[in-house]
Design a protein around this motif. Structure first.
Motif, PDB file in Angstrom:
ATOM      1  N   SER A  75      10.654   3.172  39.732  1.00  0.00           N
ATOM      2  CA  SER A  75       9.478   2.588  40.685  1.00  0.00           C
ATOM      3  C   SER A  75      10.134   1.369  41.563  1.00  0.00           C
ATOM      4  CB  SER A  75       8.464   1.766  39.773  1.00  0.00           C
ATOM      5  OG  SER A  75       7.782   2.604  38.966  1.00  0.00           O
ATOM      6  N   LEU A  76      11.308   0.766  41.278  1.00  0.00           N
ATOM      7  CA  LEU A  76      11.859  -0.354  41.847  1.00  0.00           C
ATOM      8  C   LEU A  76      11.952  -0.138  43.202  1.00  0.00           C
ATOM      9  CD1 LEU A  76      12.874  -3.202  41.790  1.00  0.00           C
ATOM     10  CD2 LEU A  76      15.275  -2.289  41.610  1.00  0.00           C
ATOM     11  N   PRO A  77      12.496   1.013  44.061  1.00  0.00           N
ATOM     12  CA  PRO A  77      12.759   1.149  45.552  1.00  0.00           C
ATOM     13  C   PRO A  77      11.515   1.475  46.265  1.00  0.00           C
ATOM     14  CG  PRO A  77      13.819   3.044  44.265  1.00  0.00           C
ATOM     15  CD  PRO A  77      13.268   2.116  43.232  1.00  0.00           C
ATOM     16  N   PHE A  78      10.435   1.852  45.417  1.00  0.00           N
ATOM     17  CA  PHE A  78       9.354   2.213  45.920  1.00  0.00           C
ATOM     18  C   PHE A  78       8.021   0.784  45.999  1.00  0.00           C
ATOM     19  CE2 PHE A  78      10.805   6.379  44.308  1.00  0.00           C
ATOM     20  CZ  PHE A  78      10.531   6.922  45.648  1.00  0.00           C
ATOM     21  N   LEU A  79       8.793  -0.227  45.530  1.00  0.00           N
ATOM     22  CA  LEU A  79       8.226  -1.323  45.417  1.00  0.00           C
ATOM     23  C   LEU A  79       8.673  -2.556  46.487  1.00  0.00           C
ATOM     24  CD1 LEU A  79       7.162  -1.648  41.589  1.00  0.00           C
ATOM     25  CD2 LEU A  79       5.671  -1.443  43.646  1.00  0.00           C
ATOM     26  N   GLU A  80       9.871  -2.057  47.174  1.00  0.00           N
ATOM     27  CA  GLU A  80      10.509  -2.926  48.033  1.00  0.00           C
ATOM     28  C   GLU A  80       9.214  -3.330  49.328  1.00  0.00           C
ATOM     29  OE1 GLU A  80      13.907  -2.474  51.652  1.00  0.00           O
ATOM     30  OE2 GLU A  80      14.034  -1.185  49.703  1.00  0.00           O
ATOM     31  N   GLU A  81       9.143  -4.607  49.404  1.00  0.00           N
ATOM     32  CA  GLU A  81       8.267  -4.977  50.369  1.00  0.00           C
ATOM     33  C   GLU A  81       6.867  -5.226  49.808  1.00  0.00           C
ATOM     34  OE1 GLU A  81       8.736  -3.350  54.101  1.00  0.00           O
ATOM     35  OE2 GLU A  81      10.575  -4.159  54.257  1.00  0.00           O
ATOM     36  N   ALA A  82       6.710  -5.177  48.326  1.00  0.00           N
ATOM     37  CA  ALA A  82       5.492  -5.114  47.808  1.00  0.00           C
ATOM     38  C   ALA A  82       4.995  -6.571  47.854  1.00  0.00           C
ATOM     39  CB  ALA A  82       5.511  -4.661  46.613  1.00  0.00           C
ATOM     40  N   GLU A  83       3.824  -7.000  48.127  1.00  0.00           N
ATOM     41  CA  GLU A  83       3.137  -8.276  47.951  1.00  0.00           C
ATOM     42  C   GLU A  83       1.850  -8.065  47.010  1.00  0.00           C
ATOM     43  OE1 GLU A  83       1.787  -9.339  51.733  1.00  0.00           O
ATOM     44  OE2 GLU A  83       3.899  -9.019  52.556  1.00  0.00           O
ATOM     45  N   ILE A  84       1.909  -8.980  46.008  1.00  0.00           N
ATOM     46  CA  ILE A  84       0.703  -9.110  45.011  1.00  0.00           C
ATOM     47  C   ILE A  84      -0.079 -10.405  45.572  1.00  0.00           C
ATOM     48  CG2 ILE A  84      -0.337  -9.055  42.796  1.00  0.00           C
ATOM     49  CD1 ILE A  84       2.110  -7.656  41.742  1.00  0.00           C
ATOM     50  N   ASP A  85      -1.253 -10.554  45.632  1.00  0.00           N
ATOM     51  CA  ASP A  85      -2.259 -11.707  45.785  1.00  0.00           C
ATOM     52  C   ASP A  85      -3.388 -11.708  45.074  1.00  0.00           C
ATOM     53  OD1 ASP A  85      -2.874 -14.297  47.136  1.00  0.00           O
ATOM     54  OD2 ASP A  85      -3.433 -13.280  49.008  1.00  0.00           O
ATOM     55  N   TYR A  86      -4.111 -12.868  44.943  1.00  0.00           N
ATOM     56  CA  TYR A  86      -5.368 -13.052  44.207  1.00  0.00           C
ATOM     57  C   TYR A  86      -6.422 -13.594  45.346  1.00  0.00           C
ATOM     58  CZ  TYR A  86      -8.659 -14.011  40.575  1.00  0.00           C
ATOM     59  OH  TYR A  86      -9.443 -14.048  39.610  1.00  0.00           O
ATOM     60  N   VAL A  87      -7.332 -12.915  45.763  1.00  0.00           N
ATOM     61  CA  VAL A  87      -8.040 -13.211  46.767  1.00  0.00           C
ATOM     62  C   VAL A  87      -9.481 -13.561  46.387  1.00  0.00           C
ATOM     63  CG1 VAL A  87      -9.117 -12.671  49.276  1.00  0.00           C
ATOM     64  CG2 VAL A  87      -6.771 -11.715  48.424  1.00  0.00           C
ATOM     65  N   THR A  88      -9.841 -14.664  46.733  1.00  0.00           N
ATOM     66  CA  THR A  88     -11.378 -15.360  46.254  1.00  0.00           C
ATOM     67  C   THR A  88     -12.074 -15.209  47.479  1.00  0.00           C
ATOM     68  OG1 THR A  88     -10.379 -16.975  44.709  1.00  0.00           O
ATOM     69  CG2 THR A  88     -12.527 -17.188  45.300  1.00  0.00           C
ATOM     70  N   GLU A  89     -13.061 -14.465  47.286  1.00  0.00           N
ATOM     71  CA  GLU A  89     -14.012 -14.353  48.402  1.00  0.00           C
ATOM     72  C   GLU A  89     -15.551 -14.555  47.792  1.00  0.00           C
ATOM     73  OE1 GLU A  89     -13.681 -10.097  49.094  1.00  0.00           O
ATOM     74  OE2 GLU A  89     -11.719 -10.564  50.639  1.00  0.00           O
ATOM     75  N   GLU A  90     -16.572 -14.664  48.674  1.00  0.00           N
ATOM     76  CA  GLU A  90     -17.941 -15.018  48.270  1.00  0.00           C
ATOM     77  C   GLU A  90     -18.490 -14.400  47.026  1.00  0.00           C
ATOM     78  OE1 GLU A  90     -20.935 -15.070  51.328  1.00  0.00           O
ATOM     79  OE2 GLU A  90     -19.541 -15.715  52.895  1.00  0.00           O
ATOM     80  N   LEU A  91     -18.190 -13.023  47.141  1.00  0.00           N
ATOM     81  CA  LEU A  91     -18.785 -12.157  45.952  1.00  0.00           C
ATOM     82  C   LEU A  91     -17.759 -12.170  44.916  1.00  0.00           C
ATOM     83  CD1 LEU A  91     -19.670  -9.100  48.166  1.00  0.00           C
ATOM     84  CD2 LEU A  91     -21.467 -10.821  47.285  1.00  0.00           C
ATOM     85  N   GLY A  92     -16.538 -12.819  44.963  1.00  0.00           N
ATOM     86  CA  GLY A  92     -15.838 -12.983  43.779  1.00  0.00           C
ATOM     87  C   GLY A  92     -14.265 -12.976  44.018  1.00  0.00           C
ATOM     88  N   ALA A  93     -13.563 -12.585  43.148  1.00  0.00           N
ATOM     89  CA  ALA A  93     -12.130 -12.630  43.333  1.00  0.00           C
ATOM     90  C   ALA A  93     -11.348 -11.254  42.891  1.00  0.00           C
ATOM     91  CB  ALA A  93     -11.272 -13.848  42.361  1.00  0.00           C
ATOM     92  N   GLN A  94     -10.372 -10.863  43.649  1.00  0.00           N
ATOM     93  CA  GLN A  94      -9.675  -9.648  43.076  1.00  0.00           C
ATOM     94  C   GLN A  94      -8.000  -9.756  43.279  1.00  0.00           C
ATOM     95  OE1 GLN A  94     -11.385  -6.498  45.192  1.00  0.00           O
ATOM     96  NE2 GLN A  94     -10.183  -6.727  47.150  1.00  0.00           N
ATOM     97  N   LEU A  95      -7.535  -9.181  42.804  1.00  0.00           N
ATOM     98  CA  LEU A  95      -6.077  -8.977  42.536  1.00  0.00           C
ATOM     99  C   LEU A  95      -5.953  -7.741  43.765  1.00  0.00           C
ATOM    100  CD1 LEU A  95      -3.790 -10.238  41.291  1.00  0.00           C
ATOM    101  CD2 LEU A  95      -3.743  -8.324  39.852  1.00  0.00           C
ATOM    102  N   THR A  96      -4.816  -7.971  44.615  1.00  0.00           N
ATOM    103  CA  THR A  96      -4.465  -7.205  45.935  1.00  0.00           C
ATOM    104  C   THR A  96      -3.259  -6.766  45.524  1.00  0.00           C
ATOM    105  OG1 THR A  96      -4.069  -8.683  47.401  1.00  0.00           O
ATOM    106  CG2 THR A  96      -6.495  -7.789  47.298  1.00  0.00           C
ATOM    107  N   LEU A  97      -2.868  -5.567  45.559  1.00  0.00           N
ATOM    108  CA  LEU A  97      -1.414  -5.093  45.587  1.00  0.00           C
ATOM    109  C   LEU A  97      -1.030  -4.156  46.718  1.00  0.00           C
ATOM    110  CD1 LEU A  97       0.397  -3.907  42.382  1.00  0.00           C
ATOM    111  CD2 LEU A  97       1.292  -3.249  44.489  1.00  0.00           C
ATOM    112  N   LYS A  98      -0.229  -4.905  47.512  1.00  0.00           N
ATOM    113  CA  LYS A  98       0.119  -3.801  48.759  1.00  0.00           C
ATOM    114  C   LYS A  98       1.555  -3.461  48.649  1.00  0.00           C
ATOM    115  CE  LYS A  98      -2.974  -6.223  51.768  1.00  0.00           C
ATOM    116  NZ  LYS A  98      -3.137  -7.262  52.938  1.00  0.00           N
ATOM    117  N   ALA A  99       1.811  -2.401  48.706  1.00  0.00           N
ATOM    118  CA  ALA A  99       3.038  -1.670  48.402  1.00  0.00           C
ATOM    119  C   ALA A  99       3.435  -0.724  49.632  1.00  0.00           C
ATOM    120  CB  ALA A  99       3.146  -1.031  46.956  1.00  0.00           C
ATOM    121  N   PRO A 100       3.696  -0.963  50.669  1.00  0.00           N
ATOM    122  CA  PRO A 100       3.942  -0.143  51.697  1.00  0.00           C
ATOM    123  C   PRO A 100       5.052   1.303  51.654  1.00  0.00           C
ATOM    124  CG  PRO A 100       4.897  -2.252  52.274  1.00  0.00           C
ATOM    125  CD  PRO A 100       4.149  -2.393  51.153  1.00  0.00           C
TER     126      PRO A 100
END
Length: 198
Positions: A75-100
């Motif tokens: 998995s490692l090379p495919f996770l290069e430049e990946a970002e994980i965030d925890y975003v809180t919005e009006e309707l709740g919060a969610q974990l986001t994982l972006k792996a271009p």
């Protein structure tokens, strides 16, 4: 087990979220970040608990403030430049994982032009077209510097395909490869149907 030389960007909010979740688990439990079907159009990223007995010898460890993330070597090379965030919005919060790079491994700057263009199509252009159920496939790059493309899905037969090609795809590709590409050509035999977006 190897220490990672490059970290996956995990925001402070996401790290705090992981710590809160890990506090409810067996002591010594960390997280595992992985890609299922890496390097394919069906690639999906995930995060799971990683109890101490689930760490493999070949895993790569990334240390964060209060926990570690373990990544398998495939998995490692495919996770290069990946970002994980925890975003809180009006309707709740969610974990986001972006792996271009999950669907396609990042290519080197000096890779052949066709590989670099294919990478941009798969990681930048097709995700945008997917909003309309569309996609493009790179057929070839001509000797005179044109990317020959085939439109599929919702783009096939769409009345806006010329605008998408000239004002979207072509502009983006030429701006990214200004000295190598002159433009883009569509070779699709468009057939209007229920699949067409417009």
């Amino acid at each position: 087990m190897e220490q990672a030389t490059q970290q996956i960007a995990i925001s402070d909010a996401a790290q705090a979220h992981f710590r809160k979740l890990l506090d409810t688990q067996e002591e010594g439990t960390h997280i595992r970040i992985f890609v299922v079907n890496p390097g394919t159009p069906n690639a999906e990223c995930g995060v799971s608990y990683c109890p101490p007995n689930a760490v493999e010898e070949s895993d790569i460890e990334m240390k964060y403030n209060t926990f570690s993330a373990f990544i398998d070597e495939v998995s490692l090379p495919f996770l290069e430049e990946a970002e994980i965030d925890y975003v809180t919005e009006e309707l709740g919060a969610q974990l986001t994982l972006k792996a271009p790079n999950a669907k396609m491994r990042k290519v080197a700057d000096d890779a052949p032009l066709i590989e670099r263009v294919e990478y941009v199509i798969q990681t930048q252009i097709n995700p945008q077209l997917a909003n309309h159920g569309g996609r493009i496939t790179l057929i070839e790059i001509t000797e005179d510097g044109y990317a020959v493309l085939q439109f599929g899905g919702g783009c096939n037969g769409c009345s806006m395909v010329d605008v998408t090609l000239k004002d979207g795809v072509e502009k983006q590709l030429v701006s990214l490869f200004p000295n190598e590409l002159k433009g883009a050509k569509d070779i699709t035999e468009h057939q209007r149907g229920e699949h067409s977006y417009y």
